[in-house]
Structures are given as structure tokens and as C-alpha cells.
Design an enzyme around this catalytic site. Structure first.
Site, short mmCIF file in Angstrom:
data_model
loop_
_atom_site.label_atom_id
_atom_site.label_comp_id
_atom_site.label_asym_id
_atom_site.label_seq_id
_atom_site.Cartn_x
_atom_site.Cartn_y
_atom_site.Cartn_z
N SER A 10 43.92 46.26 39.81
CA SER A 10 44.08 46.73 38.43
C SER A 10 45.29 47.66 38.43
O SER A 10 45.32 48.63 39.18
CB SER A 10 42.83 47.49 37.99
OG SER A 10 43.17 48.39 36.96
N HIS A 35 44.38 41.98 37.51
CA HIS A 35 43.37 42.36 36.51
C HIS A 35 44.05 43.32 35.54
O HIS A 35 44.47 44.41 35.94
CB HIS A 35 42.20 43.01 37.25
CG HIS A 35 41.11 43.53 36.38
ND1 HIS A 35 40.03 42.77 35.99
CD2 HIS A 35 40.91 44.75 35.82
CE1 HIS A 35 39.22 43.49 35.25
NE2 HIS A 35 39.74 44.71 35.11
N ASP A 37 43.92 45.60 32.20
CA ASP A 37 42.93 46.32 31.39
C ASP A 37 43.46 46.61 30.00
O ASP A 37 44.34 47.46 29.82
CB ASP A 37 42.56 47.64 32.08
CG ASP A 37 41.75 47.40 33.34
OD1 ASP A 37 40.66 46.79 33.22
OD2 ASP A 37 42.19 47.81 34.43
N MET A 39 42.67 48.21 26.43
CA MET A 39 41.74 49.15 25.77
C MET A 39 42.28 49.50 24.39
O MET A 39 43.48 49.70 24.22
CB MET A 39 41.64 50.43 26.60
CG MET A 39 41.23 50.22 28.05
SD MET A 39 40.95 51.79 28.87
CE MET A 39 40.80 51.24 30.58
N HIS A 70 40.99 41.96 31.02
CA HIS A 70 39.73 42.68 30.79
C HIS A 70 39.83 43.34 29.41
O HIS A 70 40.45 44.39 29.26
CB HIS A 70 39.52 43.72 31.90
CG HIS A 70 38.23 44.45 31.77
ND1 HIS A 70 37.90 45.53 32.56
CD2 HIS A 70 37.16 44.25 30.94
CE1 HIS A 70 36.70 45.97 32.21
NE2 HIS A 70 36.23 45.22 31.23
N MET A 72 38.67 45.40 26.79
CA MET A 72 37.77 46.49 26.38
C MET A 72 38.13 46.85 24.94
O MET A 72 38.72 47.89 24.65
CB MET A 72 37.94 47.67 27.34
CG MET A 72 37.35 47.38 28.72
SD MET A 72 37.87 48.56 29.97
CE MET A 72 39.39 47.79 30.50
N MET A 141 30.32 45.72 35.47
CA MET A 141 31.07 46.98 35.56
C MET A 141 30.33 47.95 36.48
O MET A 141 29.12 48.14 36.38
CB MET A 141 31.22 47.63 34.17
CG MET A 141 32.20 46.93 33.25
SD MET A 141 33.88 46.77 33.92
CE MET A 141 34.38 48.49 34.11
N ASP A 175 34.07 45.83 39.08
CA ASP A 175 35.23 46.58 38.60
C ASP A 175 34.84 48.04 38.38
O ASP A 175 33.97 48.32 37.56
CB ASP A 175 35.71 45.94 37.29
CG ASP A 175 36.89 46.67 36.67
OD1 ASP A 175 37.56 47.47 37.37
OD2 ASP A 175 37.16 46.43 35.47
C1 DX5 Z 1 38.06 50.83 34.04
C2 DX5 Z 1 38.87 49.59 34.28
C3 DX5 Z 1 39.10 49.31 35.71
C4 DX5 Z 1 39.84 50.38 36.45
C5 DX5 Z 1 39.64 50.20 37.91
O1 DX5 Z 1 37.68 50.89 32.71
O2 DX5 Z 1 38.20 48.47 33.74
O3 DX5 Z 1 39.71 48.04 35.89
O4 DX5 Z 1 41.20 50.40 36.18
O5 DX5 Z 1 40.24 51.25 38.58
P1 DX5 Z 1 39.53 51.98 39.80
O6 DX5 Z 1 39.43 50.99 40.90
O7 DX5 Z 1 40.46 53.11 40.09
O8 DX5 Z 1 38.18 52.45 39.34
ZN ZN Z 2 38.93 46.50 34.32
#
Ligand code: DX5
Ligand code: ZN
Length: 228
Positions: A10, A35, A37, A39, A70, A72, A141, A175
Site C-alpha cells: 500500500s 494496493h 487506498d 478515501m 481499495h 473506502m 480488514m 490489510d
Molecule cells: C488503511 C488502509 C491500508 C493501509 C495499510 O485504511 O486500507 O491499506 O494503508 O498500511 P499499514 O500496513 O501501514 O497498516
Molecule cells: Zn487498504
């Protein structure tokens, strides 16, 4: 058993001004996929980026790297077509964010992407189960989504074990807080797609961390196939 060990860094915790370069660096260090992310500041209390950034990243890394988006976001239906057009490979949405998962799964497939289905820590695996046969990947998660660098929630592992027992060939992703200290638990429970953010990106030697994570998962898969 048709699943294999795959490591997807990520890039949330990387230098965001250099994202294209960071993505290329991760692929050169042995990442199997990326991956990404997304948001929206509503489904989670943080904002990252959307499809325009994904389009630029696709141009930066070329056609091959697999982008696991991903999502969110509160209205996952809204971004299916823009993400497909931007070059996303898989659209992983949250079960909590939609009232009609069946329709969303269909729309994602029709857009030419693979389908991932994610659940937050408070969502039970029984709620995911009815959809598991229709998706390519289930994401359990292991932190509350929203931020990188949080502590791994070991109490999510029974969800992974149960899914693995019920769906022997499903891709199961973990994750949040996953790195060399927590990978054994994930691998033993049956996860095969491993997201790792800060543990990989902040390391002086990401290649070794990726190799270590992958070896632990490969050994667990081999052991499971011998036990059968
Ligand atoms: C959190 C994300 C993850 C995050 C993982 O909401 O979905 O993908 O970036 O990072 P680490 O491995 O640092 O928890
Ligand atoms: Zn993620």
C-alpha cells in the site's frame, strides 16, 4: 487449491509527491500487485485520491501492474466506470457502504474489472459469506480503515480461518498493520493476498521485507496442501 501468495504494497505511507516512482520501485522490489487506498473523508475520516490520480499512475507504471483499488468511499457505485476507465484492475468495495452488493458486483464485472469485497473489523464474516462465491477476493480488514501505520488486530484472524475453511480457493486479503511481526498469524489463518504499507514502504530494504512476507505465506500454503 488455486490461490497463490501475492504481496501488494500500500503506497499510502510513501512520498506522495513521488507516487509514480514509488509504485515502480515497489514493482522492482518484487511486489505482485499494488494496493491503492481511495478515501473520501466520509466513509472514513481521511481523504486520499481518486480516479484522476489512478489514470496518471497507470501511465507511469505501464499496462502490466495489477491495481487493487481499495474503495473506502460511501457511494462505491459512483466510481466504478471512472475507475475502470482510469486503468483499475480490481474494484474492492466495502460491504458496509452499499445496500445492493449484488448489483454492484454485476456493474464492476461489466466494466471489465475483478471484484473485491471488504469488511471492517465490526462486520461479521457471516455477512460477507453470501457474496463470497460471486467475488474474486474477500478483504478482511485488520485495522479500522482510514490510516496507515496502525496496530494489527489479531482478533480478526478467526474470520480469515473461517473463510478459508468455507471457500478453499477464494483469494483472501488482509490489510492493516501487516508486516514481519504479524505475517505468520495471517498466513496460518489462510490469507494469501497480503497488503503491507508502512512495513514495506518505510523499510530501508523493501525487497527483503516483500520476500520475507511472501515466503511465510508460500510455506503456509504448502503446509495446508500437504495436510489435506
Ligand atoms: C488503511 C488502509 C491500508 C493501509 C495499510 O485504511 O486500507 O491499506 O494503508 O498500511 P499499514 O500496513 O501501514 O497498516
Ligand atoms: Zn487498504
Amino acid at each position: 487449491m488455486s490461490y497463490t501468495a501475492r504481496i501488494g504494497p500500500s503506497i499510502l505511507s510513501s512520498d506522495l509527491a513521488q507516487l509514480g516512482q514509488e509504485c515502480r520501485r515497489m514493482m522492482e522490489c518484487g511486489a505482485d500487485y499494488l494496493h491503492l487506498d481511495v478515501m473520501d473523508g466520509h466513509f472514513v475520516p481521511n481523504i486520499t485520491f481518486g480516479h484522476p490520480m489512478v489514470e496518471c499512475l497507470r501511465t507511469a507504471v505501464g499496462p502490466d501492474p495489477f491495481f487493487d483499488m481499495h474503495m473506502m468511499v460511501s457511494r462505491p457505485e459512483q466510481w466504478v466506470k471512472p475507475m475502470a476507465a482510469a486503468g483499475a484492475s480490481q474494484y474492492t468495495f466495502h460491504l458496509e457502504a452499499t445496500t445492493n452488493p449484488g448489483n454492484l458486483i454485476k456493474e464492476i464485472r461489466e466494466s471489465g474489472m475483478k471484484v473485491g469485497l471488504a469488511i471492517k473489523p465490526a462486520t461479521t464474516v457471516e455477512e460477507l459469506a453470501p457474496w463470497a462465491a460471486q467475488v474474486d477476493m474477500a478483504l478482511v480488514m485488520t485495522v479500522e480503515p482510514g490510516f496507515g501505520g496502525q496496530k494489527f488486530m489479531e482478533d480478526m484472524m478467526p474470520k480469515v480461518s473461517w473463510l478459508r475453511s468455507q471457500f478453499p480457493s477464494l483469494d483472501i486479503e488482509v490489510d492493516g498493520g501487516v508486516g514481519p511481526d504479524s505475517i505468520h498469524r495471517c498466513a496460518e489463518a489462510g490469507a494469501n493476498m497480503i497488503v503491507s504499507g508502512s512495513a514495506v514502504v518505510s523499510s530501508d530494504d523493501p525487497r527483503s521485507v516483500i520476500a520475507l512476507l511472501k515466503n511465510v505465506v508460500m510455506e503456509a500454503i504448502q503446509k495446508r496442501s500437504l495436510d489435506r
